[in-house]
Motif scaffolding. Structure first.
Motif: not given
Length: 372
Positions: A12, A46, A49, A53, A79
């Protein structure tokens, strides 16, 4: 778990500081880590996510590559799979719609209800399909989609779905052939398919499905003389019953409760003539439905007429040997009756009517004509 979170935090940070190229490199690094490891659902979420992105910022070609990689992995982040499945570009959505096991029925139904025909075609090519999904494909899909789902032996159909596909096949010989080759097509719908298909297709299907050919030859459409009548039209009892029931019918007094009363009183002639008048079917057809050990036709006849289970049960006892049915058989009949769709049953009834009256352009005969 802590180690995974640490790696993803580093990713990230790289995403926040990096360029478009470095973000894409981070995407493939995260994807490689996911594929190489074995993670719990929380860890997979996780990963989802982070990958989600990154996927928002890459080009179509890269998204398609990502979809192709994740579609084959049984533990892909749900997701991300959902996001890829709803991508407008079929290059992206196609792989996950065809292959991913992370898409549940609700998601597939939503996708099939809202996205393009290319999306529907990809869904139709999945290894397995539930009736809820095939119902949408059968009603919303174009010709290519309908053909693909008919050809898919891993697809399951509801009664209504099968009926809709058979109707679509009336003017589509390719679809008719694929439907006719399905091992799960109900016998009565196979008969309807044969009846409405072109001569060439009908003959080919009959030849390819010898296990159903005998059933077709003994179907209601060809039943005359197959069953020895339990009462002759020349008998006095028959004429008395015919006159009585016909009068009740003309007066508007012939309905479900009347049939139920006849059945519980074991009045075979009255029940048979009454059902013939109400359904528009010939007496010999109704007679077979009552006394055939395979009660499929009786179930459909009662459902098409809107009868309750209590009335259907009375008819079943009337036609049973010595008027006896075991508790197990009765429970199975009740389950089968509950599963039957009224619309499907009425359509099958119309099919039988048209087969018995070919000179009327496929239209059902009037009840009075059928009973005489």
């Amino acid at each position: 778990m802590n180690e995974t979170r640490s790696v993803l935090r580093d990713l990230e940070d790289a995403i926040a500081r990096g360029t478009a190229d470095s973000r894409e490199r981070a995407l493939w690094h995260a994807t490689d880590l996911l594929i190489a490891g074995r993670y719990c659902e929380e860890e997979i979420a996780t990963f989802g996510e982070v990958i989600g992105r990154l996927a928002d910022e890459i080009e179509v070609e890269a998204r398609a590559k990502l979809a192709d990689r994740l579609a084959k992995i049984e533990y892909s982040p749900a997701s991300v799979i959902r996001k890829l499945a709803f991508d407008d570009e079929i290059w992206v959505a196609g792989p996950v719609l065809r292959e991913s096991e992370r898409l549940d029925d609700a998601t597939l139904v939503e996708n099939a209800s809202t996205k393009s025909q290319d999306h529907l075609l990809a869904i139709a090519e999945r290894r397995t399909l539930s009736p809820a999904v095939t119902d949408v494909l059968a009603t919303r899909g174009n010709r290519a989609v309908a053909t693909a789902v008919a050809r898919n032996q891993g697809a399951e159909f509801s009664g209504a779905g099968f009926l809709h596909m058979v109707k679509r096949a009336e003017n589509d010989s390719i679809l008719a052939e694929h439907l006719g080759r399905r091992l799960d097509i109900p016998r009565h719908l196979f008969q309807q398919l044969i009846a409405k298909a072109s001569d060439d297709v009908g003959k080919r299907l009959a030849g390819e499905r010898p296990e159903l050919l005998g059933e077709i030859n003994s179907s209601v459409a060809n039943i005359a003389g197959d069953l020895q009548s339990k009462f002759g039209p020349g008998s006095r009892n028959y004429f008395v019953a015919k006159r009585t029931v016909t009068i009740q019918h003309r007066l508007g007094n012939l309905h479900e409760s009347t049939i139920a009363s006849y059945a519980t009183a074991h009045k075979v002639e009255e029940v048979t003539i009454g059902l013939a008048l109400l359904s528009g079917l010939p007496v010999d057809v109704v007679e077979r439905a009552l006394f055939d050990r395979n009660r499929e036709m009786l179930l459909m006849l009662a459902k098409a007429l809107g009868f309750t289970w209590d009335t259907m049960m009375a008819l079943a006892f009337l036609g049973a040997r010595d008027h006896r049915i075991t508790a197990g058989e009765l429970q199975e009949l009740e389950r089968d009756y509950a599963k039957l769709q009224s619309q499907t049953s009425r359509s099958v009834l119309e099919f039988y009517q048209s087969r018995k009256n070919p000179g009327k352009g496929g239209k059902a005969s009037t009840p009075r004509a059928a009973a005489y």
